[in-house]
Design a protein around this motif. Structure first.
Motif, PDB file in Angstrom:
ATOM      1  N   ILE A   1      28.706  32.506  47.431  1.00 43.58           N
ATOM      2  CA  ILE A   1      29.017  31.690  46.262  1.00 43.58           C
ATOM      3  C   ILE A   1      28.700  32.441  44.981  1.00 43.58           C
ATOM      4  CG2 ILE A   1      28.332  29.625  44.982  1.00 43.58           C
ATOM      5  CD1 ILE A   1      27.936  28.270  47.718  1.00 43.58           C
ATOM      6  N   MET A   2      27.492  33.010  44.910  1.00 43.51           N
ATOM      7  CA  MET A   2      27.106  33.696  43.685  1.00 43.51           C
ATOM      8  C   MET A   2      27.982  34.920  43.448  1.00 43.51           C
ATOM      9  SD  MET A   2      23.290  34.806  42.354  1.00 43.51           S
ATOM     10  CE  MET A   2      22.664  33.136  42.355  1.00 43.51           C
ATOM     11  N   THR A   3      28.332  35.623  44.525  1.00 41.71           N
ATOM     12  CA  THR A   3      29.212  36.780  44.385  1.00 41.71           C
ATOM     13  C   THR A   3      30.579  36.352  43.864  1.00 41.71           C
ATOM     14  OG1 THR A   3      28.085  37.929  46.202  1.00 41.71           O
ATOM     15  CG2 THR A   3      30.280  38.716  45.604  1.00 41.71           C
ATOM     16  N   ALA A   4      31.101  35.262  44.414  1.00 39.74           N
ATOM     17  CA  ALA A   4      32.405  34.765  43.958  1.00 39.74           C
ATOM     18  C   ALA A   4      32.360  34.360  42.490  1.00 39.74           C
ATOM     19  CB  ALA A   4      32.833  33.581  44.823  1.00 39.74           C
ATOM     20  N   VAL A   5      31.273  33.696  42.080  1.00 41.91           N
ATOM     21  CA  VAL A   5      31.137  33.282  40.683  1.00 41.91           C
ATOM     22  C   VAL A   5      31.103  34.499  39.772  1.00 41.91           C
ATOM     23  CG1 VAL A   5      29.579  32.215  39.013  1.00 41.91           C
ATOM     24  CG2 VAL A   5      30.030  31.076  41.187  1.00 41.91           C
TER      25      VAL A   5
ATOM     26  N   PRO B   1      26.186  20.041  45.465  1.00 42.15           N
ATOM     27  CA  PRO B   1      25.642  21.168  44.700  1.00 42.15           C
ATOM     28  C   PRO B   1      26.544  21.597  43.560  1.00 42.15           C
ATOM     29  CG  PRO B   1      26.404  21.899  46.853  1.00 42.15           C
ATOM     30  CD  PRO B   1      26.441  20.415  46.866  1.00 42.15           C
ATOM     31  N   LEU B   2      27.855  21.431  43.748  1.00 42.04           N
ATOM     32  CA  LEU B   2      28.787  21.842  42.703  1.00 42.04           C
ATOM     33  C   LEU B   2      28.679  20.929  41.486  1.00 42.04           C
ATOM     34  CD1 LEU B   2      30.914  24.035  42.295  1.00 42.04           C
ATOM     35  CD2 LEU B   2      32.622  22.445  43.151  1.00 42.04           C
ATOM     36  N   LEU B   3      28.658  19.625  41.718  1.00 40.28           N
ATOM     37  CA  LEU B   3      28.588  18.682  40.608  1.00 40.28           C
ATOM     38  C   LEU B   3      27.248  18.765  39.879  1.00 40.28           C
ATOM     39  CD1 LEU B   3      30.334  15.560  42.208  1.00 40.28           C
ATOM     40  CD2 LEU B   3      31.272  17.161  40.525  1.00 40.28           C
ATOM     41  N   THR B   4      26.154  18.866  40.633  1.00 37.32           N
ATOM     42  CA  THR B   4      24.843  18.972  39.973  1.00 37.32           C
ATOM     43  C   THR B   4      24.736  20.262  39.174  1.00 37.32           C
ATOM     44  OG1 THR B   4      23.911  19.901  42.030  1.00 37.32           O
ATOM     45  CG2 THR B   4      23.662  17.530  41.668  1.00 37.32           C
ATOM     46  N   ALA B   5      25.315  21.360  39.687  1.00 36.88           N
ATOM     47  CA  ALA B   5      25.288  22.626  38.954  1.00 36.88           C
ATOM     48  C   ALA B   5      26.111  22.530  37.675  1.00 36.88           C
ATOM     49  CB  ALA B   5      25.800  23.768  39.836  1.00 36.88           C
ATOM     50  N   LEU B   6      27.276  21.879  37.740  1.00 36.48           N
ATOM     51  CA  LEU B   6      28.117  21.743  36.550  1.00 36.48           C
ATOM     52  C   LEU B   6      27.418  20.904  35.484  1.00 36.48           C
ATOM     53  CD1 LEU B   6      31.646  21.201  38.152  1.00 36.48           C
ATOM     54  CD2 LEU B   6      30.837  23.215  36.895  1.00 36.48           C
ATOM     55  N   ILE B   7      26.721  19.857  35.893  1.00 33.34           N
ATOM     56  CA  ILE B   7      25.982  19.038  34.927  1.00 33.34           C
ATOM     57  C   ILE B   7      24.878  19.863  34.271  1.00 33.34           C
ATOM     58  CG2 ILE B   7      24.412  17.068  34.688  1.00 33.34           C
ATOM     59  CD1 ILE B   7      26.060  15.658  36.858  1.00 33.34           C
ATOM     60  N   SER B   8      24.120  20.599  35.086  1.00 38.41           N
ATOM     61  CA  SER B   8      23.018  21.387  34.533  1.00 38.41           C
ATOM     62  C   SER B   8      23.536  22.507  33.632  1.00 38.41           C
ATOM     63  CB  SER B   8      22.155  21.965  35.658  1.00 38.41           C
ATOM     64  OG  SER B   8      22.900  22.859  36.462  1.00 38.41           O
ATOM     65  N   VAL B   9      24.663  23.136  34.002  1.00 41.76           N
ATOM     66  CA  VAL B   9      25.240  24.178  33.147  1.00 41.76           C
ATOM     67  C   VAL B   9      25.702  23.580  31.826  1.00 41.76           C
ATOM     68  CG1 VAL B   9      27.200  25.748  32.888  1.00 41.76           C
ATOM     69  CG2 VAL B   9      25.885  25.750  34.992  1.00 41.76           C
ATOM     70  N   GLY B  10      26.311  22.395  31.880  1.00 40.69           N
ATOM     71  CA  GLY B  10      26.723  21.732  30.648  1.00 40.69           C
ATOM     72  C   GLY B  10      25.552  21.446  29.729  1.00 40.69           C
ATOM     73  N   VAL B  11      24.447  20.966  30.312  1.00 43.18           N
ATOM     74  CA  VAL B  11      23.245  20.718  29.510  1.00 43.18           C
ATOM     75  C   VAL B  11      22.701  22.030  28.949  1.00 43.18           C
ATOM     76  CG1 VAL B  11      20.863  19.897  29.566  1.00 43.18           C
ATOM     77  CG2 VAL B  11      22.645  18.616  30.757  1.00 43.18           C
ATOM     78  N   GLY B  12      22.662  23.065  29.799  1.00 44.22           N
ATOM     79  CA  GLY B  12      22.152  24.361  29.349  1.00 44.22           C
ATOM     80  C   GLY B  12      22.960  24.927  28.203  1.00 44.22           C
TER      81      GLY B  12
ATOM     82  N   GLY C   1      23.773  30.391  35.022  1.00 45.69           N
ATOM     83  CA  GLY C   1      23.464  28.994  35.320  1.00 45.69           C
ATOM     84  C   GLY C   1      24.283  28.451  36.472  1.00 45.69           C
ATOM     85  N   LEU C   2      25.574  28.780  36.498  1.00 48.71           N
ATOM     86  CA  LEU C   2      26.431  28.308  37.579  1.00 48.71           C
ATOM     87  C   LEU C   2      26.020  28.921  38.913  1.00 48.71           C
ATOM     88  CD1 LEU C   2      28.883  26.460  37.947  1.00 48.71           C
ATOM     89  CD2 LEU C   2      30.349  28.469  37.640  1.00 48.71           C
TER      90      LEU C   2
ATOM     91  N   VAL D   1      16.159  27.596  33.352  1.00 47.98           N
ATOM     92  CA  VAL D   1      15.160  26.520  33.302  1.00 47.98           C
ATOM     93  C   VAL D   1      15.833  25.159  33.505  1.00 47.98           C
ATOM     94  CG1 VAL D   1      13.553  25.297  31.790  1.00 47.98           C
ATOM     95  CG2 VAL D   1      13.504  27.794  31.903  1.00 47.98           C
ATOM     96  N   VAL D   2      16.963  24.940  32.845  1.00 47.01           N
ATOM     97  CA  VAL D   2      17.655  23.664  32.983  1.00 47.01           C
ATOM     98  C   VAL D   2      18.152  23.470  34.412  1.00 47.01           C
ATOM     99  CG1 VAL D   2      19.678  22.336  32.267  1.00 47.01           C
ATOM    100  CG2 VAL D   2      18.309  23.520  30.557  1.00 47.01           C
ATOM    101  N   THR D   3      18.717  24.511  35.019  1.00 42.79           N
ATOM    102  CA  THR D   3      19.197  24.375  36.400  1.00 42.79           C
ATOM    103  C   THR D   3      18.038  24.145  37.366  1.00 42.79           C
ATOM    104  OG1 THR D   3      19.216  26.796  36.610  1.00 42.79           O
ATOM    105  CG2 THR D   3      21.285  25.740  36.062  1.00 42.79           C
TER     106      THR D   3
END
Length: 716
Positions: free
Chosen positions: A650-654, A203-214, A239-240, A313-315
């Motif tokens: 996770i979301m709270t930490a982010v 989930p971390l790697l897929t989220a980082l890819i989607s955030v980069g695209v976003g 996004g993250l 949308v990208v995520t």
């Protein structure tokens, strides 16, 4: 006897199956899109800025009059401030004179005004005007300012940059450290949740890819549309958070299907068909909430919502394609490199702690409901003393050039100094329809403004070269973010200026940075109810369509309103009342930035719906299978309890990691979002939702037959 035709698999199920069968193709496609979006962002030259124009407002009209009749008075500019700790500035040789000469020689500088010196001689400032907007000069121009002021510093004189020069000298917020902290915290929680390195990294790697695209897409769009400077940070933060959460929900369901004996491809297809639908509904809810910001009519706010929508949308697309591909590629190897002996997925059975807790709530629903409401109401109490405003340079980091300039001017004595000099009002009087002479209007203007409470000084009104306007400056007693300055703005606009010019035929307009910020605040306050109404109606209709119920959407809307109110209350207590200033690196209490509540409402409402939708989706599945309300609630809590708790952590930490941002507005948004997630994942999910569903019983699923027949089906 003929058999009924087989039901065709849903679009989401077919998508999941395709991605699981062709994982390398899908992952490669996403990596290519990532590279293209990053390259595109650098190629177009993204533009970011916080300028807000309100066409037809008094600030805009006054600025237009200045631009036409007296461009020099309306030219962009700021103050360069000089200060010594002891003695006088003039005692430090020729450093000041050399610096003033060098400032005059800077490109784009049109005038350098005569220096103004404090009564004790320890502070001096000069007003510097430019031939173009300061934002357009860019942060690189700071090096030229520093080179020009170097002689003063070499002579032992402190130098600060005040007024609108902060548009140049403030470096773009670098939130790299916050992002790293958020990602590290997310990885730690994922390892605890899944118990294996492979499952935690996915989930971390897929989220980082989607955030980069976003971010790449936001940057490309910013080549055409000017986004606010906080847009990339906002897109990254949201996004993250949602990217990791969406992947977490999908992977948890996928592991459960593997534990139940399904092969990886079937497990991916089933996961995408069911949990993917919840992800899709959650993402659409967030996107609708964010795009509703355009309804306020303020371009800057609407585009902030657009940037966040792009990220969501990208995520969501990544969750429905990239995550299934990753699950298909890893398959049963998802538990390699375990850090815990036993893999954990969704549920521990019908008699686990969640079911026991649900039965306890079912026995005392009123008690739980009352306790939950009391806690949320307690958090919301400070909301009723919220004061919107603009955060000035006085709240900047201690030791920064902008903070030094602000403090030196505010603390010095003598004409031309005091807190109000940091945020004066410019008064533009239109003489086009005047029946009195310019001298008569000027005399009445001076007398009327001087006698107004809260005014420290008034400069003599002077006519423009074409004689069409009069221009004067009003210096408040207090600083720009003070409540007394807010009151003075209202007094000048509503009574002082109209009463002073009554019978002369002339009309006055307040303009300048401070007036613009206060007028923007008033406009945002006026239009906030419109945003709230649109978001509430849109969310209600969407949830009615998905859950085929009127009671569940109404309950969700009301509970999310309570969560938002509580988040507002915490913001007021922390920032406005000053509880926790030191923890957040704040030097003093500040008002709530004018557009933060509007942004907060859209974001919090959208994100709060995420956990509500994931929980209610599982409850609805069990309800439609058994029609046992108590069992449905217990099963829903059990199936989602662990995953929602981990997702919320996770979301709270982010979000909390971004409270370390140097931008106060980002701190506000980050803390407010973190509080809303905590409240939603605990009080709302564990107390208010189950207690209300037990109180309502079968009525939870009530939908008039005529409406059910007219609503379109949502099978995807």
């Amino acid at each position: 006897m003929s058999l009924p035709p087989a039901r065709r698999p849903s679009v989401l199920r077919r998508t999941g199956a395709f991605c699981a069968r062709h994982p390398v193709w899908v992952i490669t496609a996403w990596l290519l899109v990532l590279a293209a979006s990053i390259a595109g962002r650098h190629a177009v030259g993204a533009a970011y800025g916080d300028e807000v124009r309100l066409p037809g407002s008094q600030v805009s009209v006054g600025a237009d009059l200045l631009e036409r009749s007296d461009p020099a008075a309306g030219a962009p500019g700021g103050k360069v401030v000089f200060h010594v700790g002891s003695g006088k500035v003039s005692d430090h040789g020729a450093g000041l004179e050399t610096t003033l000469d060098r400032l005059k020689d800077l490109p784009h500088v049109t005038t350098v005004a005569a220096p103004v010196t404090s009564a004790d001689g320890a502070t001096t400032y000069t007003a510097v005007s430019f031939d173009q907007k300061l934002k357009s000069l860019g942060h690189a121009y700071t090096e030229r300012l520093d080179a020009a002021t170097a002689p003063a510093r070499d002579a032992g004189i402190g130098v600060g940059y005040g007024g609108d020069l902060h548009d140049i000298v403030r470096a773009p917020a670098d939130d790299t450290a916050s992002e790293a902290i958020g990602v590290s915290a997310a990885l730690f929680v994922l390892l605890l949740a899944f118990g294996s390195v492979a499952a935690a990294l996915m989930p971390l790697l897929t989220a980082l890819i989607s955030v980069g695209v976003g971010l790449g897409v936001v940057g490309i769009v910013a080549g055409t549309l000017t986004f606010a400077t906080s847009a990339p940070t906002l897109a990254t933060m949201i996004g993250l958070g949602v990217g990791i959460d969406y992947a977490l929900f999908l992977i948890t369901r996928f592991r459960q299907h593997l534990i139940d004996g399904h092969d990886p491809e079937t497990a991916v297809a089933r996961t995408t068909a069911v949990s993917g639908k919840a992800v899709l509904v959650a993402a659409v809810t967030v996107a609708v909430a964010m795009l509703s910001l355009y309804a306020c009519g303020l371009t800057m706010i609407g585009r902030l919502g657009l940037a966040a929508t792009v990220a969501v949308v990208v995520t969501a697309l990544a969750a429905l394609t990239l995550v299934p591909a990753a699950m298909g590629l890893v398959g049963r190897r998802i538990d390699v490199l375990r850090v815990r002996r036993r893999p954990v997925a969704e549920t521990a059975g019908d008699h686990d702690g969640w079911h026991r807790y649900a039965r306890r709530v079912a026995r005392h629903p009123w008690r739980f409901f009352t306790a939950g409401c009391a806690l949320v109401a307690l958090c919301a109490i400070p909301l009723f003393s919220m004061r919107l405003g603009h955060i000035d340079d006085g709240a900047g980091p201690a030791g920064s050039t902008t903070r030094n300039a602000y403090d030196w001017i505010a603390d010095a004595d003598g004409p031309g100094f005091g807190p109000g000099v940091n945020g004066p009002f410019t008064v533009v009087v239109d003489l086009a329809d005047a029946t009195a002479s310019a001298d008569q209007v000027a005399g009445r203007l001076t007398d009327g403004l001087t006698e107004t409470d809260g005014v420290a000084r008034v400069t003599p009104p002077r006519p423009s070269q074409d004689g069409k306007i009069l221009v004067t400056t009003v210096v408040p007693v207090t600083g720009p973010q003070s409540a007394d300055t807010d009151a003075l703005f209202a007094t000048l606009t509503d009574t002082a200026l109209p009463d002073t010019l009554q019978g002369t035929g002339a009309t006055a307009h307040l303009t300048g940075s401070t007036a613009g910020q206060l007028e923007f605040r008033d406009t945002v306050t006026e239009r906030l109810p419109v945003i709230i109404g649109i978001v509430l109606v849109a969310a209600f209709l969407l949830l009615t369509l998905v859950f085929r119920s009127l009671v569940i959407p109404l309950k969700a809307v009301v509970l999310n309103l309570l969560t938002t109110g509580a988040s507002y209350g915490v913001l007021v207590a922390v920032f406005q009342w000053g509880w926790g200033d030191d923890l957040l690196g704040m030097s003093e209490p500040v008002p709530i930035e004018s557009y933060v509540p509007m942004m907060m409402f859209a974001i919090v409402f959208g994100l709060s719906m995420d956990y509500e939708i994931f929980l209610l989706s599982r409850i609805a599945e069990e309800w439609h299978a058994t029609h046992d309300n108590e069992r449905a609630v217990g099963t829903g809590l059990s199936l989602t309890g662990r995953v929602i708790t981990c997702a919320a952590l996770i979301m709270t930490a982010v979000f909390l990691s971004f409270t370390g941002s140097p931008a106060v507005v980002v701190k506000m948004l980050a803390l407010g979002l973190a509080v809303s997630v905590v409240l939603d994942a605990t009080v709302v999910r564990l107390v208010l939702v189950p207690s209300l569903m037990f109180l309502m019983g079968r009525a939870n699923w009530w939908l008039p037959g005529w409406l059910d027949r007219r609503l379109p089906q949502t099978t995807v």
